[in-house]
Motif scaffolding. Structure first.
Motif: not given
Length: 397
Positions: A309-328
């Motif tokens: 078995g292999i364990t791993g961790v997803y980095d989840m957002t509320p809409d399950a899509r990435p955060l891409l760009g400059e931080v406001p």
């Protein structure tokens, strides 16, 4: 251990597929002094544990565009990056419940309009492609003959190796302790080995990205989700190099593995906890449940042995899509995280568009504005028109 420079033009946090892709693409354009900082070593986090499916089937058009450009790079890996790339073409199948066939049809049409080699196939055609599968409950499926899978660790290593040849500095075993900002602009990265001054910092550290922003008063909507994957030894006589598949009916995904093995994963995992729990052992009960469900689709796997078995961790957002760009609110601070399990397959294109964003001021190859990090503050989560039921956004605590 590499000497930590005092200054850099670009600091990239994380040496997984995202961080190394961004560093490689910046170096490819001779952007300046690029430094990659990694708390452990290349691909030590999620990238080295990725199931590494390569497929174009998404319900949100910009995701499709990122996947299409990434596939082009995977196919041209030797000339584009160097190294083997580890891409294996075995085909990809997307299965949904009969109640969602209309959504499948619309998504396949959308994908074809964006250059994807995909089509709808009947139950009978699927049975011809995959004779080991039980397809009695499949009314129709999406088929991508040119897709398959790769290797997360290999891809990250290739990106980093070529980036270093192009002049990128790499400091492994270097833990970032804080991000420094003055007058609304990032100024430096503090580490357990000293500080690095830089006008641009990109956090590409997966589920570890969130804690880096806390001291700046920036709350990244990312939560760890722990997953477990089973590696099965195929029964004698099974078809070799079977297609990769995402199956909403059994809520499993699976793909072949060299040497007569099958990798099986789950749609959902356990939310919360510490992302450092990567090393925790896989649960025998969870693995047994995976085998039971996947064997509904591939009956021969019921008699296969669980190798590990292999364990791993997803980095989840509320809409399950990435955060891409400059931080406001913090100029020069960017994030490329929250990939929610889809990161590997789009990592080449993410690195490319980030190099455009950082050098040219805007992403050109693919419009990534919908993935803006502040979209939840603006009540603008991503919602695809023909989203599947298992893609529905889920709030987290």
């Amino acid at each position: 251990m590499s000497e930590l420079p005092e200054t850099a033009d670009f600091v990239v946090l994380g040496a997984g597929v995202m961080g190394t892709s961004i560093a490689f693409h910046l170096a490819r354009r001779r952007a300046g002094r690029v430094l990659v900082l990694e708390r452990s070593d290349v691909a030590h986090g999620g990238s080295g544990r990725s199931s590494a499916l390569i497929r174009m089937h998404y319900s949100f058009p910009p995701e499709v565009d990122l996947a299409v450009r990434s596939l082009e790079i995977f196919r041209a890996w030797k000339d584009y990056v160097g190294g083997h790339g580890h891409f294996r073409t075995v085909g990809f199948v997307r299965i949904v419940p009969e109640s969602e066939i209309e959504r499948l049809e619309h998504n396949v049409a959308m994908q074809r309009s964006r250059g994807v080699d995909t089509r709808l196939i009947s139950r009978e055609e699927l049975s011809e492609i995959e004779p080991d599968w039980n397809v009695e409950d499949v009314a129709s499926a999406a088929w991508e003959p040119g897709s398959g899978y790769g290797d997360g660790a290999g891809v990250a290593t290739d990106f980093l190796s070529r980036a270093r040849e192009l002049g990128v500095a790499y400091c492994p075993q270097t833990r970032v302790t804080a991000l420094r900002a003055e007058e609304g602009r990032v100024t430096a990265v503090a580490t357990d080995r000293g500080n690095v001054s830089a006008p641009v910092v990109v956090a590409a550290a997966g589920p570890w990205s969130r804690c880096l922003f806390d001291e700046l008063g920036v709350s990244l909507p990312i939560e760890p989700e722990h997953h477990e994957v089973a590696i099965l030894k195929n029964r004698s006589g099974m078809k070799a190099a079977g297609s990769a598949c995402i199956d909403s009916i059994t809520t499993t995904y699976f793909r072949s593995e060299l040497g007569g093995y099958t990798l099986v994963g789950d749609f959902f995992g356990r939310r919360g906890g510490d992302p450092d729990d990567l090393a925790s052992p896989a649960s025998p009960d969870v693995l047994a449940g995976l085998v039971e469900r996947v064997s509904r689709r591939v009956p021969a796997l019921a008699e296969s042995g669980i190798v590990r078995g292999i364990t791993g961790v997803y980095d989840m957002t509320p809409d399950a899509r990435p955060l891409l760009g400059e931080v406001p609110g913090v100029r020069g601070l960017y994030v490329a995280a929250g990939f929610s399990g889809m990161g590997f397959k789009i990592s080449p294109a993410v690195g490319l568009v980030f190099s455009e964003l950082l050098i040219d001021g805007a992403a050109k190859t693919v419009d990534i504005s919908a993935f803006a990090p502040d979209r939840f503050d603006r009540a603008a989560p991503i919602k695809a028109r023909w989203e599947y039921g298992d893609e529905e956004p889920t709030a987290y605590t």
